[in-house]
Design an enzyme around this catalytic site. Structure first.
Site, PDB file in Angstrom:
ATOM      1  N   LYS A   1      12.782   0.348   4.440  1.00  0.00           N
ATOM      2  CA  LYS A   1      11.534   1.338   3.912  1.00  0.00           C
ATOM      3  C   LYS A   1      11.501   2.482   4.814  1.00  0.00           C
ATOM      4  O   LYS A   1      11.556   2.351   6.112  1.00  0.00           O
ATOM      5  CB  LYS A   1      10.300   0.336   3.833  1.00  0.00           C
TER       6      LYS A   1
ATOM      7  N   SER B   1       3.425  -1.455  -1.603  1.00  0.00           N
ATOM      8  CA  SER B   1       3.847  -0.027  -1.249  1.00  0.00           C
ATOM      9  C   SER B   1       5.294  -0.067  -1.151  1.00  0.00           C
ATOM     10  O   SER B   1       6.179   0.820  -1.418  1.00  0.00           O
ATOM     11  CB  SER B   1       3.136   0.541  -0.335  1.00  0.00           C
TER      12      SER B   1
ATOM     13  N   SER C   1       1.857  -5.393   0.450  1.00  0.00           N
ATOM     14  CA  SER C   1       2.954  -4.276   0.087  1.00  0.00           C
ATOM     15  C   SER C   1       4.148  -4.951   0.296  1.00  0.00           C
ATOM     16  O   SER C   1       5.184  -4.284  -0.261  1.00  0.00           O
ATOM     17  CB  SER C   1       2.677  -3.281   0.971  1.00  0.00           C
TER      18      SER C   1
END
Lengths: 488, 95
Positions: free
Chosen positions: A82, A157, A181
């Site tokens: 990420k 996210s 997330s």
């Protein structure tokens, strides 16, 4: 073997086995992975940066290590990270225009551990700006698409990390979870995602959003892979003073111990407001645990659960408003060129650099912390946090797990909730309380509703990730949900 | 509504974020909806509850004061929009 014969849907452990047995090389695997990723990403938009050159060179170096017989847990395996985690020398944007051109001068501890384990970081995945969001529509590079239905969000996210694993672009990825997330996108994409206990994994070098809530965690489509990745990234770090100085078990080598005699608590009222079919999916999963010797008690009351959503959306934005004050555009990041003095430059820089959701949260947090409202909002939320923690503690005196759906419903359409923040926040109803309490939790794929995957959330006691993984392994043995692959 | 446009503009000033007039209006409405929903917490009695600011119980984690590896100044400055002779340059702070 011709590299075209490499099966990209294999698990990381299978790839490692095949490379050790010289069935194919890391270079061949990475070559095919990258070609495939570029094709997939024209539809998914899951990556902010694909590291073609770095990955090629790295794979050659890993092949040398494999040939020398060096034993590294992730030697030559592609992994996506990420874009919240600093990777020295390569863009790390946190999905924000503010950091579009930012090149870290150091590695986050998790990236360092992946490199030491021999993994090949193949790209930085898209995420909602500064990890604030539940849909991955808030990255400056545009929305990420769900591989099960390109019109749907992948969740957020960590939407990019989830979508690329579900699409079998890579077997492993790393996400961050501040209020769900990792787990919510894992559920929306039909893969595994685990939020470790607060303090289990270092956040050094992770772009800070809400420091009392967030954790870095693994995502994968195979439970043994997930466990292996957790073994690699977990552990105490002198550079992160919130990490726990506790031994890290070899999670992946002790997954087959079963769940006989373990006690599962299922909260009452959990299906209020959820998709009507969700209950039958969860019941079917509970049946499997029961058949494997677990004891299930339904109707457990967790009175503070309802207050977790407001508590979260006061605590997280408050911490965010403080954490994001560092983006002044002086030391790094995008900077406005139109200004007459320092203050105007600050205001213009932050006004231009931050997207809508980030502005919303900074303002909400600033408001909750401002004179006259501090006791009413922020301090009140911290007291609610104590109540939530106490409720969890009480239940875990008597039970090993709490089980709920991961989300109220499967993935929603892109654009559907973007103008209604409260409705968007509701999609994290089941996951938020866990970050507030600090416990570990995993989302496992447990079926489909309207051809979209849904997940079961298993919550455990502090530092009992091992049991969560064992429980998930029992389920994986008896079901095939994790083997379903989207075509898009 | 829980908030006025003036409230939002005041908070934006505190947070040093320039908003367009349209943004102020949108945020006033959206954050009012959130705060209205948050009203529910007022009904919960927390008078005898201590606040918790962190999820685990670690306190005052310290380390020895020793010099470790540092980042190179040249590398760090590469990220700075303006720098001069090894320093980051910003507009004048005090008149």
């Amino acid at each position: 073997m011709m590299d075209t014969n490499i099966d990209l849907t294999l698990s990381a452990l299978k790839h490692i086995h095949n490379m050790t047995e010289s069935v194919y090389t890391s270079k061949q695997l990475i070559d095919k992975t990258i070609k495939n990723l570029h094709l997939q990403d024209s539809k998914l938009n899951a990556y902010i940066t694909i590291l073609d050159e770095y990955a090629f060179e790295r794979s050659i170096a890993m092949d040398e290590k494999i040939n020398r017989g060096e034993e590294l847990p992730l030697a030559g395996v592609p992994i996506a990270v990420k874009d919240m985690l600093a990777f020295k020398g390569y863009p790390t944007t946190a999905g924000s225009r503010t950091l579009e051109n930012f090149i870290p001068t150091f590695n986050s501890t998790v990236v360092e551990k992946l490199i030491n384990a021999g993994a090949v970081i193949i790209g930085k995945t898209s995420c909602d700006e500064f990890a604030m969001g539940s849909s991955n529509e808030h990255a400056f590079t545009g929305p990420v698409h769900n591989p099960w239905n390109l019109d749907c969000v992948p969740g957020g996210s960590s939407g990019g990390s989830a979508a690329t694993v579900a699409a079998r672009g890579v077997p492993l990825s790393v996400g961050t979870d501040t209020g769900g997330s990792i787990r919510q996108p894992a559920s929306f994409n039909g893969i595994y995602g685990l939020k470790p206990t607060y303090g289990r994994v270092s956040r050094y070098g992770v772009v800070a959003f809400a420091s009392s809530l967030e954790q870095v965690g693994p995502m994968a489509y195979n439970i043994h892979d997930l466990a292996l990745l957790l073994s690699v990234i977990a552990g105490h770090d002198p550079k992160d003073s919130t990490t726990l100085n506790e031994v890290v078990p070899d999670y992946h080598t002790s997954l087959d111990q079963g769940i006989k005699g373990m006690k599962i608590a299922v909260p009452d009222n959990i299906y209020d407001g959820a998709n009507k079919i969700m209950q039958s999916k969860i019941n079917a999963a509970l049946e499997i645990f029961k058949n494997n010797g677990a004891e299930i008690t339904e109707g457990i009351s967790i009175p503070s659960w309802e207050s977790a959503l407001p508590a979260y959306y006061l605590i997280a934005p408050s911490e965010a408003s403080a954490n994001l004050s560092r983006y002044d555009g002086f030391r790094y990041g995008q900077s406005s060129v139109e200004y007459s003095d320092l203050w105007q430059r600050l205001e213009n820089t932050r006004g231009l650099g931050f997207g809508k959701e980030v502005k919303r949260r900074i303002l909400l947090g600033t408001y909750a912390l401002s004179a006259g409202y501090y006791d009413q909002y922020y301090k009140k939320a911290l007291k609610l946090r104590t109540m939530i923690k106490n409720d969890f503690k009480k239940i875990f005196n008597d039970y090993d797990f709490i089980m709920t759906p991961t989300t109220p419903a499967p993935a929603f359409k892109i654009g559907e909730r973007i103008t209604n923040p409260l409705e968007m926040y509701m999609s994290d109803y089941y996951t938020l309380p866990i970050n507030i309490a600090g416990n570990p939790a995993i989302s496992i794929p447990c079926g489909f509703i309207d051809d979209l995957p849904v997940g079961l959330q298993i919550i455990g006691k502090d530092l009992e990730e091992q049991k969560l993984l064992q429980c998930a392994a029992v389920y994986e043995k008896e079901t095939t949900w994790n083997q379903e692959i989207p075509s898009f | 509504m829980a908030l006025s446009k003036q409230d939002i503009e005041y908070v934006a000033k505190l947070a040093r974020i320039k908003l367009t007039s349209k943004e102020s209006e949108e945020l006033t409405e959206q954050l009012s909806v959130c705060l209205d929903y948050f009203e529910m917490i007022n009904a919960i009695d927390t008078s005898n509850i201590e606040p918790t600011s962190q999820a685990n119980n670690l306190v005052n984690v310290t380390r020895e004061d020793v010099v470790n590896e540092n980042m190179s100044v040249d590398d760090v400055l590469k990220n700075a929009p303006e720098h001069f002779e090894g320093f980051i340059r910003i507009p004048k702070v005090i008149d």
